[in-house]
Design an enzyme around this catalytic site. Structure first.
Site, PDB file in Angstrom:
ATOM      1  N   CYS A 162      -7.647   2.404   1.632  1.00 20.80           N
ATOM      2  CA  CYS A 162      -8.703   1.645   0.972  1.00 20.80           C
ATOM      3  C   CYS A 162      -8.223   1.134  -0.382  1.00 20.80           C
ATOM      4  O   CYS A 162      -7.775   1.894  -1.234  1.00 20.80           O
ATOM      5  CB  CYS A 162      -9.939   2.532   0.784  1.00 20.80           C
ATOM      6  SG  CYS A 162     -11.215   1.690  -0.187  1.00 20.80           S
TER       7      CYS A 162
ATOM      8  N   HIS B 115     -15.188   0.288   3.253  1.00 24.35           N
ATOM      9  CA  HIS B 115     -14.908   1.572   3.896  1.00 24.35           C
ATOM     10  C   HIS B 115     -16.053   2.566   3.718  1.00 24.35           C
ATOM     11  O   HIS B 115     -15.991   3.690   4.208  1.00 24.35           O
ATOM     12  CB  HIS B 115     -13.638   2.198   3.299  1.00 24.35           C
ATOM     13  CG  HIS B 115     -12.399   1.503   3.739  1.00 24.35           C
ATOM     14  ND1 HIS B 115     -11.770   0.549   2.970  1.00 24.35           N
ATOM     15  CD2 HIS B 115     -11.657   1.608   4.876  1.00 24.35           C
ATOM     16  CE1 HIS B 115     -10.699   0.104   3.581  1.00 24.35           C
ATOM     17  NE2 HIS B 115     -10.605   0.726   4.761  1.00 24.35           N
TER      18      HIS B 115
ATOM     19  N   SER C 127       0.803  -1.229   0.000  1.00 24.14           N
ATOM     20  CA  SER C 127       0.000   0.000   0.000  1.00 24.14           C
ATOM     21  C   SER C 127       0.835   1.278   0.000  1.00 24.14           C
ATOM     22  O   SER C 127       0.306   2.356  -0.270  1.00 24.14           O
ATOM     23  CB  SER C 127      -0.932   0.009   1.210  1.00 24.14           C
ATOM     24  OG  SER C 127      -1.823  -1.079   1.117  1.00 24.14           O
TER      25      SER C 127
END
Lengths: 609, 373
Positions: free
Chosen positions: A360, A347, A304
């Site tokens: 997310c 989310h 991420s």
């Protein structure tokens, strides 16, 4: 009787002719040999330059390294069994060493045993008279004061290998002297080494020094002042504990390398004391690869943390803006594939800011789809991924930024959209080194300026290599989101939150295997790699870093606390903005400060793409 | 004893001057060879001892020339027997040095019987040959060999001192030649020599001690050199060669005091001399020895009787052989056999024996006219 007289005269004539031959015809030659017998030129190793950290703290110390040698003139008279007893060595080993040396040179002493302890020296000295021709030699070696801390950066000394001893680069170096074999010690060996001195001495047939005829003092090697801050380095390594991984900290406004961690590390003192084969084998074959420089030589999927790149690309290309909202309900489907968000419950509806804060996945799938892989790859490369650092510290990996062209050339296959989804969240083919991620954070933190990384402390602020054509407001948006990651509710980087300094960062959890299961159910080798990339303070960034813990699980849990400790250590150590050396260490550090010429040399080295 | 004034007038001052000059040169060279390599180091007393021996030797020489050498003839076999006894004694009682048993110890001093013996040997053979008529035939040669040469050669080999054994044989043969050989015998010797060379080599080799084999191998093939003897020859050549034309200067040589050269004050003294005095000095030294020896040959020619002639030739041949083997060894053209340089090498017995031998030369020369008076 007359005949006898003639015979005798003839015999004398033979001797006279022989004398003529030796003294007149070959006289000069023999005179040279006789001088060579009597005179010995001994190279004296220069004291090696000291390596200091950026605050003037010495990281190494020169130490004597003792070895015992045998003069070749006594080889035919040497009592090998007695010698073997004295030196506690095997007879065959001694005999072999003598044989080998005899092949090379008849006039150089034979090194029998190296790295003697004081006890051994005392024992040999006490029995010196029983062993004529035995001498104790002293070389300069190193004591690495911080042991394994920063070992991959500082490097170590070792004996020249066969290739090096023949190389013209080392022709001035005395035989058997130590040279830099890794890290700073190797990279800056020429500067640290100094110029060896020379002693011309008169010796007797046993090699005993009779008198000194002339002496040229060695010139001490230059000191070096590293950009590294030993307190940050040590704090980061302590924070790693037994974990495996790497961390790199840069000064965003100069490119100086503040910390350079690769764990597990090794003790460079082993090498500097003449490493035994067994110890070397142990290090080399250790399953955890302590000799691997994980900051430059290992590449991992960024997970991420790569969302920073995707977000920058999206903002620059107008694929999204700060107001763009995407709904996350735990995943999206594409064809017959399902791409899940790490939070299976979803989310809800979120903006770019919150998408970064909560990391997310669905938001970035959507962004990736809008951008296309080639745009993502373009910005990733602009931001320094997929290329070497230019440090020349080791043979480094360059990572991989995939695009359609790459896929066609290397895999002979078209690019699939599903692969864009994976790439947008830093999975799939994408691979980076911890050093590249630190450079990325530096650019984000300083507003788009690319500096050459420097291992040495710079005396003045360098000119940036380039200013990226990324809008300042894009980077400001990202920085604000990264502040949120650590400091807002629901931020994945909450564990890096500090009461002393405003830390900004991004977590990353890079899949090792294709399974999406809770880490605790997986064996260690299958567990995810944990990332945390950060800078601080938020307002005027002074440190940018990346932390990577192999198989550490979730980035926010395993990597973020390490980043926090390193940042706090730096803010405490450096004080605001300047990073100037504390007064106490100043005097010593000045001496070792690197002049502008030095820095230039370093920069030139890094112009290779 | 009353010394005849005519004898004093005929005294061979030249020979005496030559040997004293050589001996003094020897002592100077011993001093240089053994001096400590650094100023202030302890000076070994070799040169002092050699100086004492020189005085003793000069007195011995005077004692020898006082009697008519003819007198020697009467006692020659007796002396020979005593010499042989000493050689035997050294085998049982001798002190070992440098791998060989050559020394007899008498408490305050020790000496090498083989050094004394060689002169007694020359006297005995000269005596034997002077009583023989005509040229030497095969039978008389063998008879003389077994009577006089065989026993000492075997005893000396047993010590083992190969160098001296070879010298004893050469002295024997050269004296036979001086007496005159029959033509048939000359032919026979040449023939036997040619035929037996291949076989002799093998028998000879088997009988050698290891260190002797090493020396020969080192001489023939310096590269093989099992025990580093070639190193010695090499260092000797370096010392001599580095002397160049005029030498490094007295007390400026380095090969000896810095211990590169082995046996620097005994067998390899010439190398130390040649390093410091160069080609000019070496040629001068060669000239001195050649003068000494040719004067001895001249003495032999002028001797009043055959005994005197043989005596003078024997001594001259002996000097020649010693000189040639020793210098040849230091120059690397002869094997290392451990033979001292007459008058110059350190060693009291050797100096004394050589002075007595020179005394015999002087004795023969100064009494050459006696028959006419």
């Amino acid at each position: 009787m007359l005949i006898a007289g003639y015979v005798i005269t003839a015999l004398f004539l033979i001797l006279a002719i022989r004398l003529w031959q030796l003294q007149i015809l070959q006289g000069n030659e023999y005179r040279k040999i006789s001088e060579g017998n009597r005179l010995r030129i001994i190279k004296v190793a220069a004291p090696r330059g000291i390596i200091y950290d950026r605050n003037g703290v010495p990281l190494v110390k020169n130490t004597p390294y003792y070895s015992v040698a045998l003069n070749p003139q006594v080889l035919d008279r040497v009592d090998i069994p007695a010698l073997a007893g004295l030196l506690k060595m095997d007879r065959d080993v001694i005999a072999e060493k003598i044989r080998e040396q005899a092949k090379r040179s008849m006039y150089e002493p034979v090194r029998l045993k190296e790295g003697l302890s004081f006890g051994e020296i005392a024992l040999i000295e006490a029995r010196r008279s029983d062993f004529p021709g035995l001498s104790i030699d002293v070389d300069v070696s190193r004591d690495y004061l911080y042991g394994s801390v920063g070992a991959h950066l500082i490097g170590y000394l070792g004996k020249p290998n066969e290739f090096q001893s023949r190389s013209p680069d080392f022709k001035d170096v005395p035989t058997d002297a130590f040279i830099g074999q890794w890290g700073i010690e190797k990279l800056y060996d020429k500067h640290l080494r100094g110029t060896p001195g020379e002693r011309i001495i008169e010796v007797d047939a046993l090699g005993r020094e009779l008198r000194l005829l002339s002496e040229k003092s060695p010139v001490r090697g230059e000191d070096l002042r590293l950009a590294m801050d030993i307190r940050v380095q040590k704090e980061a390594e302590d924070a790693f504990g037994e974990k495996t991984g790497a961390a790199v900290a840069l000064k965003p406004d100069t490119g100086e390398v503040l910390a350079f961690v690769s764990k597990p590390s090794f003790d460079p003192n082993l090498f500097a004391r003449g490493i035994e084969y067994d110890q070397w084998k142990e290090l080399n074959e250790n399953r955890r690869l302590p000799l691997l420089d994980r900051a430059l030589q290992s590449q991992y999927p960024p997970g991420s943390t790569f969302k920073i790149v995707t977000a920058i690309a999206a903002l620059e290309e107008g694929a999204v803006d700060t107001g763009t909202k995407v709904a996350c309900n735990g995943g999206i489907s594409y064809g017959r594939w399902h791409f899940g968000c790490w939070r299976k419950t979803g989310h809800g509806i979120l903006s770019l800011h919150r998408a970064l804060v909560e990391s997310c996945d669905v938001y970035f799938y959507e962004t990736g789809k809008r951008l296309g892989i080639d745009k993502i790859a373009f910005y990733a490369r602009e931001l320094g991924l997929g290329k070497g650092s230019g440090l020349e510290l080791v043979r480094e990996r360059r990572g991989l930024i995939p695009d359609t062209k790459w896929k066609e050339e290397k895999r002979k296959q078209p690019w699939y959209l599903g692969e864009t989804f994976n790439a947008a969240i830093g999975q799939g083919y994408v691979a980076v080194t911890p050093f590249q991620m630190a450079e990325l954070m530096s650019v984000v933190a300083n507003g788009g300026y690319v500096y050459r990384p420097s291992l040495l402390m710079l005396s003045k602020k360098p000119e940036p290599v380039e200013k990226l054509k990324i809008k300042e407001e894009t980077l400001a948006t990202i920085r604000s989101a990264l502040f949120g990651v650590v400091n807002e509710n629901g931020g994945t980087g909450w564990s890096a939150k500090s009461s002393r300094v405003s830390i900004c960062g991004k977590t990353g959890t890079a899949q090792v295997v294709g399974l999406r299961r809770e880490s605790k159910y997986l064996s260690e080798m299958q567990r995810d790699h944990a990332w945390f990339v950060a800078f601080a303070p938020y307002e005027t960034p002074e440190i940018a870093l990346s932390v990577m813990v192999e198989h550490g699980g979730h980035g926010g849990v395993a990597a973020a606390p390490i980043a926090k400790r390193a940042i706090e250590a730096y803010m405490k150590s450096a004080g605001p903005a300047t990073g100037a050396a504390p007064a106490a260490a100043g005097g010593r550090a000045e001496e070792g400060a690197v002049g502008p010429g030095e820095v230039k040399a370093n920069e030139n080295r890094q112009t290779t793409p | 004893m009353k010394i005849d004034r005519r004898l004093l007038k005929n005294f061979d001052w030249v020979t005496l001057a030559l040997i004293v000059l050589l001996s003094v040169t020897g002592i100077m060279t011993i001093y240089s060879a053994t001096r400590p390599p650094l100023p202030g180091g302890e000076m070994p007393s070799f040169y002092i001892k050699q100086l004492y021996w020189l005085f003793v030797s000069v007195f011995a020489l005077i004692a020898i020339v006082s009697f008519d050498y003819v007198w020697l003839k009467r006692f020659s076999y007796g002396f020979y027997a005593i010499g042989l006894f000493l050689l035997l004694a050294v085998l049982f009682l001798g002190r070992t040095g440098m791998g060989a048993q050559r020394w007899l110890n008498f408490g305050i001093f020790s000496f090498q019987p083989s050094e004394i013996f060689k002169l007694l040997y020359v006297i005995a053979i000269s005596c034997y040959l002077s009583e023989m008529h005509g040229r030497v035939g095969l039978f008389s040669l063998l008879k003389a060999f077994f009577l006089l040469a065989f026993a000492p050669v075997v005893l000396v080999i047993k010590q083992p001192d190969l160098g001296t054994a070879v010298i004893l044989l050469l002295v024997f043969l050269s004296l036979m030649a001086a007496k005159g050989l029959q033509k048939k015998l000359i032919a026979l010797i040449l023939l036997i020599g040619l035929v037996s060379i291949p076989f002799l080599g093998n028998i000879f080799w088997e009988g050698l001690k290891d260190y002797q084999k090493n020396r020969l191998v080192a001489f023939l093939e310096p590269q093989v050199d099992p025990a580093g003897i070639g190193y010695h020859i090499n260092q000797s050549k370096v010392a001599i060669g580095s002397g160049s034309f005029i030498g490094k200067g007295y007390l400026k040589g380095t090969q000896g005091p810095f211990r590169f050269l082995p046996e620097k004050h005994t067998d390899f003294i010439f190398a130390v001399f040649a390093e410091e005095w160069g080609f000019t000095g070496s040629m001068f030294l060669l000239f001195l020895y050649l003068s000494l020896i040719l004067r001895g040959i001249d003495t032999a020619r002028k001797a009043k009787d055959e005994f005197g002639g043989l005596l003078a030739s024997g001594v001259s041949f002996m000097f020649t052989i010693y000189f040639f083997i020793n210098i040849g060894m230091t120059l690397g053209i002869m094997p290392v056999v451990g033979v001292p340089l007459p008058f110059m090498s350190y060693g009291g017995t050797s100096l004394l024996a050589n002075f007595v031998a020179a005394g015999v030369l002087i004795n023969v020369r100064m009494r050459r006219f006696e028959l006419f008076y």
